[in-house]
Motif scaffolding. Sequence first.
Motif, PDB file in Angstrom:
ATOM      1  N   VAL A  67     -41.592  41.832 -10.377  1.00 46.58           N
ATOM      2  CA  VAL A  67     -41.339  41.014 -11.562  1.00 46.58           C
ATOM      3  C   VAL A  67     -39.828  40.955 -11.722  1.00 46.58           C
ATOM      4  O   VAL A  67     -39.172  41.995 -11.804  1.00 46.58           O
ATOM      5  N   THR A 116     -43.230  37.399  -9.958  1.00 46.30           N
ATOM      6  CA  THR A 116     -43.300  36.704 -11.238  1.00 46.30           C
ATOM      7  C   THR A 116     -41.905  36.701 -11.848  1.00 46.30           C
ATOM      8  O   THR A 116     -41.184  37.697 -11.766  1.00 46.30           O
ATOM      9  N   ALA A 139     -39.893  36.543 -15.287  1.00 47.70           N
ATOM     10  CA  ALA A 139     -40.202  36.836 -16.685  1.00 47.70           C
ATOM     11  C   ALA A 139     -39.027  36.551 -17.612  1.00 47.70           C
ATOM     12  O   ALA A 139     -37.897  36.944 -17.338  1.00 47.70           O
ATOM     13  N   THR A 154     -43.344  33.664 -16.839  1.00 45.99           N
ATOM     14  CA  THR A 154     -43.880  34.066 -18.142  1.00 45.99           C
ATOM     15  C   THR A 154     -42.764  34.037 -19.185  1.00 45.99           C
ATOM     16  O   THR A 154     -41.587  34.145 -18.839  1.00 45.99           O
ATOM     17  N   ALA A 167     -45.753  39.574 -18.121  1.00 51.15           N
ATOM     18  CA  ALA A 167     -45.772  39.660 -16.657  1.00 51.15           C
ATOM     19  C   ALA A 167     -46.323  40.984 -16.149  1.00 51.15           C
ATOM     20  O   ALA A 167     -46.673  41.090 -14.975  1.00 51.15           O
TER      21      ALA A 167
END
Length: 134
Positions: free
Chosen positions: A70, A102, A104, A126, A132
């Motif tokens: 992330v 991901t 974030a 996100t 996340a």
Amino acid sequence: MSHGKHLPDGPPGGAVLTGGEPPVPPLEVTTRSDGGRTVVRLCGELDIACSEDLRRSLNEARREHGEHLVLDLADLEFMDSNGLSVIVACYKAATAAGGSLTLAGPRPIVRRTLEITGLHRRIPVTATLAEALP
């Protein structure tokens, strides 16, 4: 003999200060594990000057902590095409190894860059870091 005006030397390191604005901080990268994912926090500006450092940091994070990453972008103030390229390469490598990436909490200026390039449709984004993490 020179007839021009002598300008004082600028700040150390070649930084340029304009309009009384504070200098932009260099990119700071921190890594930690959280619930089976590796959270990589980016703070400052991500541009050509630091993109290779980020590439090395992300590769090291994947080696040490696994393929589920992330990127915490809440404190990322700017990202250019070189930074995007590093993120895309990390996404491809992590997903090819069965992992994930991901993004974030990007600030509006970074989110806009992701939207203009269409990366927000390819890489999950996100609104917050909490969203996340599992």
